[in-house]
Design an enzyme around this catalytic site. Structure first.
Site, PDB file in Angstrom:
ATOM      1  N   HIS A  24       0.831  -1.207   0.000  1.00  0.00           N
ATOM      2  CA  HIS A  24       0.000   0.000   0.000  1.00  0.00           C
ATOM      3  C   HIS A  24       0.865   1.257   0.000  1.00  0.00           C
ATOM      4  O   HIS A  24       0.610   2.188  -0.776  1.00  0.00           O
ATOM      5  CB  HIS A  24      -0.912   0.007   1.234  1.00  0.00           C
ATOM      6  CG  HIS A  24      -1.664   1.288   1.418  1.00  0.00           C
ATOM      7  ND1 HIS A  24      -2.886   1.524   0.821  1.00  0.00           N
ATOM      8  CD2 HIS A  24      -1.361   2.411   2.120  1.00  0.00           C
ATOM      9  CE1 HIS A  24      -3.304   2.734   1.148  1.00  0.00           C
ATOM     10  NE2 HIS A  24      -2.395   3.288   1.941  1.00  0.00           N
ATOM     11  N   GLU A  25       1.877   1.298   0.856  1.00  0.00           N
ATOM     12  CA  GLU A  25       2.745   2.469   0.906  1.00  0.00           C
ATOM     13  C   GLU A  25       3.515   2.641  -0.403  1.00  0.00           C
ATOM     14  O   GLU A  25       3.726   3.764  -0.855  1.00  0.00           O
ATOM     15  CB  GLU A  25       3.707   2.377   2.092  1.00  0.00           C
ATOM     16  CG  GLU A  25       3.018   2.332   3.452  1.00  0.00           C
ATOM     17  CD  GLU A  25       2.005   3.453   3.669  1.00  0.00           C
ATOM     18  OE1 GLU A  25       2.151   4.539   3.048  1.00  0.00           O
ATOM     19  OE2 GLU A  25       1.056   3.255   4.451  1.00  0.00           O
ATOM     20  N   HIS A  76       1.575   4.475  -2.999  1.00  0.00           N
ATOM     21  CA  HIS A  76       1.708   5.936  -3.003  1.00  0.00           C
ATOM     22  C   HIS A  76       2.941   6.366  -3.796  1.00  0.00           C
ATOM     23  O   HIS A  76       2.918   7.392  -4.482  1.00  0.00           O
ATOM     24  CB  HIS A  76       1.811   6.453  -1.561  1.00  0.00           C
ATOM     25  CG  HIS A  76       0.537   6.353  -0.788  1.00  0.00           C
ATOM     26  ND1 HIS A  76      -0.657   6.878  -1.237  1.00  0.00           N
ATOM     27  CD2 HIS A  76       0.263   5.785   0.421  1.00  0.00           C
ATOM     28  CE1 HIS A  76      -1.614   6.653  -0.341  1.00  0.00           C
ATOM     29  NE2 HIS A  76      -1.078   5.986   0.663  1.00  0.00           N
ATOM     30  N   HIS A 134       3.042   8.805  -7.037  1.00  0.00           N
ATOM     31  CA  HIS A 134       3.959   9.940  -7.184  1.00  0.00           C
ATOM     32  C   HIS A 134       4.722   9.862  -8.496  1.00  0.00           C
ATOM     33  O   HIS A 134       4.844  10.860  -9.222  1.00  0.00           O
ATOM     34  CB  HIS A 134       4.935   9.949  -6.004  1.00  0.00           C
ATOM     35  CG  HIS A 134       5.731  11.211  -5.901  1.00  0.00           C
ATOM     36  ND1 HIS A 134       6.748  11.381  -4.991  1.00  0.00           N
ATOM     37  CD2 HIS A 134       5.674  12.368  -6.609  1.00  0.00           C
ATOM     38  CE1 HIS A 134       7.286  12.585  -5.129  1.00  0.00           C
ATOM     39  NE2 HIS A 134       6.658  13.194  -6.104  1.00  0.00           N
TER      40      HIS A 134
END
Length: 227
Positions: A94-95, A98, A102
């Site tokens: 999940h991280e 991100h 980006h």
């Protein structure tokens, strides 16, 4: 009516937080058949998406996992960084979702990031400004309260903009975990999906709580001005 709704949301928030922590604990005890750690999974997901300028590091605390676009780091708590469980896989992916957002200039993340400086200032002053504003409103001066409501509006909008960012990161994570064959079995995939669903619910409740608070102070502001 406001207090009934507010207390209801606080109760729901407590239930969601409790449910999320219990789910995380459950899936932290479910071994990942691939045997990979959260750090290894994060590094692989970044490589698979052609991202070479993001570092995966361990940070202190529990459930402190986050992606920092400023220094391009995926920050994982010790339980996730070294963990070899379904929960660790879900959170790490999940991280990294991100980080992929980006790298691909995901519009909602860009919009959210552009708001960070303003929201950072607003979140620091909003409580004191609202308190002073309510006191001054009693004597008919609503200017300070208007500033407080404006600051609260910014933080509320930020909470709602966070929702598509978080849901998209989870969708990217689950899709990659499946295609990369990290979650081998249906049980593992469903566990990762369930863990991320409850994590997302904490953001939903936070956004609703912010909205109710905004409406309460806005009613004081505009109701008082009409009087």
């Amino acid at each position: 009516m406001y207090w009934i709704i507010f207390i209801g949301i606080m109760l729901v928030s407590w239930i969601v937080q409790w449910r999320f922590k219990s789910k995380f604990k459950k899936y932290s005890e479910m071994p990942l058949s691939s045997g990979m750690s959260g750090a290894e999974i994060a590094q692989k997901m970044l490589r698979d998406n052609g991202i070479s300028d993001v570092q995966v590091i361990s940070v202190e605390g529990q459930l402190t996992d986050h992606y920092n676009p400023a220094n391009r780091t995926v920050n994982l708590s010790p339980d996730v960084y070294a963990g070899r469980s379904v929960a660790a896989a879900a959170v790490a992916a999940h991280e990294c979702g991100h980080a992929v957002q980006h790298a691909t200039a995901y519009s909602w993340l860009q919009f959210r990031s552009s708001m960070v400086p303003m929201v950072s200032v607003a979140s620091k002053i909003v409580s004191w400004v609202l308190l002073l504003g309510v006191i001054m409103a009693a004597s008919g001066n609503f200017y300070v309260l208007a500033i407080g409501v404006g600051a609260l509006f910014l933080t509320t909008v930020f909470s709602f903009i966070t929702l598509p960012v978080e849901f998209d990161a989870s969708n990217r994570a689950l899709a990659w975990l499946n295609t990369a064959n990290i979650t081998h079995s249906t049980e593992e995939h469903d566990g990762a999906k369930d863990a991320l669903k409850w994590a997302a619910m904490t953001y939903v409740v936070a956004a609703l709580s912010a909205l109710v608070t905004l409406l309460y102070y806005a009613s004081i502001l505009f109701g008082g001005r009409r009087d």
